[in-house]
Design an enzyme around this catalytic site. Structure first.
Site, PDB file in Angstrom:
ATOM      1  CG  LEU A 217      -1.621   1.164   1.743  1.00 13.58           C
ATOM      2  CD1 LEU A 217      -2.695   1.552   0.738  1.00 13.58           C
ATOM      3  CD2 LEU A 217      -2.281   0.863   3.103  1.00 13.58           C
ATOM      4  CG  HIS A 218       3.283   2.767  -2.972  1.00 11.53           C
ATOM      5  ND1 HIS A 218       3.000   1.602  -3.636  1.00 11.53           N
ATOM      6  CD2 HIS A 218       3.676   3.643  -3.930  1.00 11.53           C
ATOM      7  CE1 HIS A 218       3.225   1.766  -4.927  1.00 11.53           C
ATOM      8  NE2 HIS A 218       3.636   2.993  -5.147  1.00 11.53           N
ATOM      9  NE  ARG A 219      -0.254   3.726  -7.233  1.00 13.01           N
ATOM     10  CZ  ARG A 219       0.948   3.653  -7.825  1.00 13.01           C
ATOM     11  NH1 ARG A 219       1.604   4.739  -8.157  1.00 13.01           N
ATOM     12  NH2 ARG A 219       1.474   2.488  -8.080  1.00 13.01           N
ATOM     13  CG  ASP A 220      -0.580  10.337  -4.697  1.00 13.56           C
ATOM     14  OD1 ASP A 220      -1.240   9.491  -5.339  1.00 13.56           O
ATOM     15  OD2 ASP A 220      -0.339  11.480  -5.140  1.00 13.56           O
ATOM     16  CG  ASP A 299      -1.688   1.086  -3.261  1.00 10.60           C
ATOM     17  OD1 ASP A 299      -0.564   0.553  -3.229  1.00 10.60           O
ATOM     18  OD2 ASP A 299      -2.009   2.021  -2.506  1.00 10.60           O
TER      19      ASP A 299
END
Ligand code: UD1
Ligand code: UDP
Length: 377
Positions: A217-220, A299
């Site tokens: 999980l890292h998408r802004d 993501d």
């Protein structure tokens, strides 16, 4: 031929490994590669670990740009890359994917009339609120050679007016598009067996014999919106009641989780034995986690694809994806940041995994194809 390769973010370092390997094995007499690291990612576990493990040559330059707003970060990169291009005078610049490092390379090189080669061209989410969508479009339209990993990528470029049956000489105004497969597939094939020989993360996590879900999980759009972030973490907490979950946490996510309002939920999450929140892992460790997972929830663009390479079902925590073919096959489902949909899809896949994974990403030799086309320029 002299090329300057720009890397900066984790996935680019990993992708560049495949091209550097192919140069070393087959093209060292014809291609000289100068590697420039913008410093967009700088923690050891987001950068250095990949050089050591994947045998990537040490960067010839590091701009040490670090984290900043989009404008400041990209501007510093453009300035640094321009200086290097003026000194090195390469025949081409090679850019990967859709990060700010990609954008900076495209702008700096095209203004100096240096040939831009874009690897992973043509992908579109049709969502311009993603910084990556802007970066991809600009880079594609500054490029002379465009390598698309999928048929959808090729079709997008045709729709945007790129020619299909044009002859050389190729230039920024007469660009050439090749659909040649995905360079990340080259890597996953190459490192799949090596991963289990060289690392034992599953042993250290006590999961050698235990089914588990892998999550990233890292998408802004997810991390920087507290409601979406909390909704995703709620899904992880609930899912972990039926199956353990491993979550190598991106530094961006760790920072944003620490700011969430509901402290008791965050504490539960951090202390939950069934959710293993760990630091970002090396590529071989990640490969091992992907190969043995029951299901992947993510993501990430790269992890969506790797999930398909290893024939794992994937829940995509985004409203749309550039990797449309994966969803069309039924091997992945878009669940956005919707707690109930993430849970329902995950449970369905755990009960009934997808039956088939038709070839989408080429034959694992994309890097050689690209190098051949570059030297023919
Ligand atoms: C970037 C890319 C994204 C890609 C991702 C891969 C852009 C616009 N985004 O997103 O497309 O999917 O890389 O991982 O280029 N940080 C650290 N240590 C690091 C790097 C980052 O702590 O080594 C933290 C910083 O707080 C930083 C934040 O993560 O502000 C975001 O980093 P940044 O590189 O700006 O974007 P990513 O979210 O990593
Ligand atoms: N990856 C890794 N360690 C991790 C998480 C991801 O090596 O802890 C690898 C993953 O296997 C894939 C790439 O990083 O090859 C994907 O990068 P990321 O998810 O950061 O970015 P994206 O692909 O979304 O741009």
């Amino acid at each position: 031929m002299k090329i300057v390769t720009i890397i900066g973010a984790r996935p680019q370092i990993i992708k560049a490994a495949a091209l550097s390997r192919a140069i070393k094995m087959q093209y060292s007499d014809r291609v000289q590669e100068v590697i420039v690291h913008t410093g967009q990612h700088y923690d050891d576990n987001m950068s250095q670990v990949f050089f050591e493990e994947l045998g990537i040559p040490r960067p010839d330059y590091n701009l040490h740009v670090g984290s900043a707003s989009h404008g400041v970060q990209t501007a510093k990169m453009i300035e640094g890359i321009e200086r290097i291009l003026l000194d090195e005078r390469p025949d081409a610049i090679v850019l990967y994917g859709d990060t700010n490092s990609t954008l900076a390379g495209a702008v700096a090189a095209s203004k100096l009339h240096i040939t831009v080669v874009h690897i992973e061209a043509g992908l579109r989410s049709f969502n311009k609120s993603m910084p990556e969508e802007i970066n991809r479009i600009v880079c594609d339209h500054c490029s002379t050679l465009l390598f698309t990993p999928t048929q959808a990528g090729f079709d997008n470029l045709v729709r945007e007016g790129f020619p299909t049956n044009n002859e050389g000489p190729y230039t920024i105004d007469n660009p050439k598009v090749y659909h040649c497969g995905d360079i990340m597939y080259d890597n996953s094939r190459y490192f799949s067996t090596i991963a289990d020989e060289k690392v034992d993360l599953l042993g250290s996590l006590g999961l050698t014999e235990t089914p588990y879900v892998l999550a990233t999980l890292h998408r802004d759009g997810n991390t920087d919106d507290p409601q979406r972030l909390q909704a995703i973490l709620d899904a992880f907490l609930e899912l972990s009641e039926s199956i353990p979950l491993v979550l190598p946490m991106h530094p961006r996510t760790r920072k944003m989780v620490a700011l969430l309002e509901d402290r008791s939920k965050t504490e539960r999450l951090m202390k939950d034995d069934r959710i293993k929140i760990i630091e970002p892992v090396s590529f071989l460790e990640m490969t091992q986690l992907e190969k043995h997972a029951q299901l992947i929830v993510t993501d990430s663009g790269g992890v969506q694809k790797e999930s398909y390479f290893f024939q794992k079902p994937c829940v995509i925590m985004r409203p749309e994806t550039e990797w449309v073919e994966i969803v069309e096959t039924g091997a992945a489902t878009l669940a956005d940041a919707d707690t109930a949909k993430i849970l329902k899809t995950a449970q369905q896949y755990l009960k009934q995994p997808p039956a088939s994974f038709p070839t989408i990403f080429g034959d694992g030799h994309a890097a050689e194809f690209m190098l051949q086309k570059m030297i023919e320029l």
